[in-house]
Enzyme design. Structure first.
Site, mmCIF file in Angstrom:
data_model
loop_
_atom_site.group_PDB
_atom_site.id
_atom_site.type_symbol
_atom_site.label_atom_id
_atom_site.label_comp_id
_atom_site.label_asym_id
_atom_site.label_seq_id
_atom_site.Cartn_x
_atom_site.Cartn_y
_atom_site.Cartn_z
ATOM 1 N N SER A 17 1.011 -1.091 0.027
ATOM 2 C CA SER A 17 0.080 -0.022 -0.034
ATOM 3 C C SER A 17 0.778 1.165 0.087
ATOM 4 O O SER A 17 1.865 1.309 0.945
ATOM 5 C CB SER A 17 -0.678 0.066 1.103
ATOM 6 O OG SER A 17 -1.727 0.950 1.380
ATOM 7 N N LYS A 37 -1.418 -0.800 -4.162
ATOM 8 C CA LYS A 37 -2.441 -0.237 -3.817
ATOM 9 C C LYS A 37 -2.107 1.303 -3.811
ATOM 10 O O LYS A 37 -1.206 1.508 -2.769
ATOM 11 C CB LYS A 37 -3.104 -0.636 -2.430
ATOM 12 C CG LYS A 37 -4.063 0.036 -2.010
ATOM 13 C CD LYS A 37 -4.938 -0.552 -0.714
ATOM 14 C CE LYS A 37 -4.919 0.155 0.359
ATOM 15 N NZ LYS A 37 -5.810 -0.866 1.428
ATOM 16 N N LYS A 77 -3.196 5.197 -2.353
ATOM 17 C CA LYS A 77 -4.169 5.974 -1.458
ATOM 18 C C LYS A 77 -4.554 7.073 -2.368
ATOM 19 O O LYS A 77 -3.495 7.688 -3.010
ATOM 20 C CB LYS A 77 -3.304 6.212 -0.192
ATOM 21 C CG LYS A 77 -3.179 4.999 0.673
ATOM 22 C CD LYS A 77 -4.337 4.439 1.158
ATOM 23 C CE LYS A 77 -4.112 3.436 2.507
ATOM 24 N NZ LYS A 77 -5.553 2.969 2.981
ATOM 25 N N ASP A 91 -7.423 3.094 -2.793
ATOM 26 C CA ASP A 91 -8.043 3.003 -1.614
ATOM 27 C C ASP A 91 -8.299 4.516 -0.994
ATOM 28 O O ASP A 91 -7.464 5.113 -0.997
ATOM 29 C CB ASP A 91 -7.344 2.575 -0.555
ATOM 30 C CG ASP A 91 -8.252 2.204 0.867
ATOM 31 O OD1 ASP A 91 -9.281 2.743 1.118
ATOM 32 O OD2 ASP A 91 -7.581 1.538 1.606
ATOM 33 N N GLU A 111 -11.356 0.948 -3.376
ATOM 34 C CA GLU A 111 -11.367 0.473 -1.729
ATOM 35 C C GLU A 111 -12.169 1.545 -1.085
ATOM 36 O O GLU A 111 -11.522 2.652 -1.219
ATOM 37 C CB GLU A 111 -10.364 0.021 -1.167
ATOM 38 C CG GLU A 111 -10.559 -0.460 0.254
ATOM 39 C CD GLU A 111 -9.211 -0.807 0.685
ATOM 40 O OE1 GLU A 111 -8.190 -1.326 -0.125
ATOM 41 O OE2 GLU A 111 -8.964 -0.968 1.879
ATOM 42 N N ASP A 158 -13.799 -1.768 2.976
ATOM 43 C CA ASP A 158 -13.026 -1.900 4.126
ATOM 44 C C ASP A 158 -13.866 -1.501 5.660
ATOM 45 O O ASP A 158 -14.447 -2.348 6.447
ATOM 46 C CB ASP A 158 -11.631 -1.346 3.691
ATOM 47 C CG ASP A 158 -10.843 -1.226 5.014
ATOM 48 O OD1 ASP A 158 -11.150 -1.847 5.885
ATOM 49 O OD2 ASP A 158 -9.616 -0.494 4.907
ATOM 50 N N LYS A 213 -10.130 -7.732 7.966
ATOM 51 C CA LYS A 213 -9.147 -7.186 8.875
ATOM 52 C C LYS A 213 -9.492 -7.727 10.154
ATOM 53 O O LYS A 213 -10.817 -7.473 10.521
ATOM 54 C CB LYS A 213 -8.733 -5.917 9.014
ATOM 55 C CG LYS A 213 -8.138 -4.744 7.752
ATOM 56 C CD LYS A 213 -8.341 -3.489 8.062
ATOM 57 C CE LYS A 213 -7.505 -2.790 6.845
ATOM 58 N NZ LYS A 213 -7.704 -1.412 6.937
ATOM 59 N N GLY A 273 -4.185 -4.414 5.868
ATOM 60 C CA GLY A 273 -3.110 -4.261 6.725
ATOM 61 C C GLY A 273 -3.432 -3.088 7.567
ATOM 62 O O GLY A 273 -4.071 -2.154 7.234
HETATM 63 C C1 NPQ Z 1 -6.467 0.532 4.773
HETATM 64 N N1 NPQ Z 1 -4.033 0.121 5.485
HETATM 65 O O1 NPQ Z 1 -6.477 -0.364 4.117
HETATM 66 C C2 NPQ Z 1 -5.452 1.064 5.891
HETATM 67 C C3 NPQ Z 1 -5.367 2.228 6.469
HETATM 68 C C4 NPQ Z 1 -4.472 2.805 7.542
HETATM 69 C C5 NPQ Z 1 -1.916 -0.413 4.769
HETATM 70 O O2 NPQ Z 1 -3.414 0.862 3.652
HETATM 71 C C6 NPQ Z 1 -2.207 4.358 11.634
HETATM 72 C C7 NPQ Z 1 -3.119 3.604 11.825
HETATM 73 C C8 NPQ Z 1 -1.833 4.415 10.132
HETATM 74 C C9 NPQ Z 1 -4.026 3.014 11.068
HETATM 75 C C10 NPQ Z 1 -2.489 3.949 8.010
HETATM 76 C C11 NPQ Z 1 -3.339 0.315 4.534
HETATM 77 C C12 NPQ Z 1 -2.748 3.748 9.128
HETATM 78 C C13 NPQ Z 1 -3.765 3.148 9.561
HETATM 79 C C14 NPQ Z 1 -3.495 3.388 7.078
HETATM 80 C C15 NPQ Z 1 -4.537 2.487 8.941
HETATM 81 O O3 NPQ Z 1 -7.246 1.375 4.755
HETATM 82 MG MG MG Z 2 -8.701 0.485 3.410
#
Ligand code: NPQ
Ligand code: MG
Length: 367
Positions: free
Chosen positions: A135, A161, A163, A188, A213, A238, A262, A290
């Site tokens: 990601s 992925k 953001k 995402d 996402e 998600d 998750k 994740g």
């Molecule tokens: C997601 N994760 O899928 C999350 C969001 C995410 C790997 O994109 C601190 C705490 C930082 C929680 C960064 C990925 C974070 C967090 C991203 C959650 O939406």
């Molecule tokens: Mg997500």
């Protein structure tokens, strides 16, 4: 077993580079570690709530409070023989899925160690390695984003992925697509759009993405269903899927065609398994999300992602993608775009207590 003691640690871990999403930027990741003792054995779990309530309303502070005041007192000194038994003891206490999931993970680890079985086997997974993805955070500069993606592709990640948020969507995603025409690519939004501002998401339809996402708000299954009708690209949910119930409802109204699972978000590995089983029966692809986990949560994700319904690569990167130093051994290293599924008892990782103490802001023991 009779649960004798639970130790809680609140950690702050520096990230190798800041990670920016539509809800903010982090450079230090907080999490809680939960260590459960009975019969001379320890089981470890990770609660993925962060200091900042950006991804979810839970924080490391609220999780600490609910664990110390309510969840742990409900199970300490009690006979608990299975994750179902733990869930039953917590059934009268509402909410706080990440806190709940961390405690349940510690029990799975304890049970695996006590019986000499890996978490992978307990969950019904198979295989020694799984393909994973990475990601990539929002970058101010598109050239810098393309360079970052190039670095990850070079390391062997076969799925990327990106953001996105309003103002950082079509242009950067199109640039990455142009540089990597055959890459498995997805985006995402972390709930950053509304039906009114979703115009750019329709333009993404032309870029051959695996999925979009969580484009809309967490509580908004209905509008996701309307948006899915207007998009060719599958929507993946998600944040919106907090339980087997919302998973079923989302699928019934075609609010998504893919689900990100998750264990923290849905209140534990047991609920995650149930969502997996539902999706497998309905031929809905799932993948493992994740939360920038330490080696403890990462080990649990790898075991979960080895189940048969996880047909898409998850956000389970190598340890060094996020942390220079971790709290468990072995480190997870990327080989041919994949990571090994731990084969030891329980989570299959050894916690480094010195490292845990070094990263700890507070520690508390409950007996
Ligand atoms: C997601 N994760 O899928 C999350 C969001 C995410 C790997 O994109 C601190 C705490 C930082 C929680 C960064 C990925 C974070 C967090 C991203 C959650 O939406
Ligand atoms: Mg997500």
């Amino acid at each position: 077993m009779r649960l004798e003691r639970v130790d809680l640690y609140r950690l702050s871990m520096p990230l190798v580079s800041p990670f920016r999403t539509s809800f903010g930027q982090v450079d230090q990741r907080q999490c809680l570690l939960i260590a459960m003792a009975a019969e001379g054995l320890w089981g470890w779990g990770e609660c993925v709530a962060d200091a900042w309530p950006g991804y979810s309303y839970e924080t490391s502070g609220t999780a600490w409070e609910i664990l110390v005041q309510h969840f742990i007192p409900a199970v300490l000194g009690q006979e608990i023989d299975s994750p179902a038994g733990l869930r039953q003891r917590l059934a009268q206490l509402r909410g706080h899925p990440m806190a709940r999931a961390g405690l349940e993970m510690a029990l799975w680890d304890w049970l695996g160690r006590a019986t000499g079985v890996s978490l992978q086997s307990m969950l019904g997974g198979a295989g020694e390695r799984i393909a994973v993805g990475v990601s990539v955070g929002i970058e101010q500069d598109t050239a810098a984003l393309v360079d970052k993606v190039a670095g990850f592709v070079e390391q062997g990640y076969g799925r990327v992925k990106l953001k996105i948020e309003p103002g950082h969507d079509v242009e950067p995603v199109a640039a990455v697509r142009q540089a990597f025409p055959d890459l498995k690519l997805q985006v995402d939004a972390n709930a950053a759009y509304t039906l009114e501002t979703a115009g750019p998401l329709k333009e993404l339809d032309a870029l051959g993405l695996l999925m979009i996402e969580q484009p809309l708000a967490e509580g908004d299954l209905f509008d996701h269903s309307r948006l899915q009708q207007a998009l060719a690209t599958p929507i993946c949910l998600d944040e919106s899927v907090d339980s087997i119930r919302t998973a079923r409802q989302a699928l019934e109204i075609d609010a998504c065609r893919v689900i990100n699972i998750k264990s923290g978000r849905v209140g534990g590995l047991t609920e995650a398994l149930a969502i997996h089983d539902l999706c497998l029966a309905r031929q809905i692809p799932v993948w493992c999300g994740g939360m920038l986990e330490t080696g403890i949560g990462r080990a649990a994700n790898l075991a979960l992602a080895s189940l048969p319904g996880f047909t898409l690569p998850g956000d389970i990167s190598a340890s060094d993608r996020y942390y220079q130093q971790d709290v468990a051994w072995p480190r997870f290293e990327l080989v041919d775009g994949g990571l090994p599924v731990p084969q030891g008892h329980g989570l299959g990782v050894e916690v480094d207590l010195d490292a845990v103490r070094r990263f700890s802001l507070h520690h508390e023991s409950l007996t």
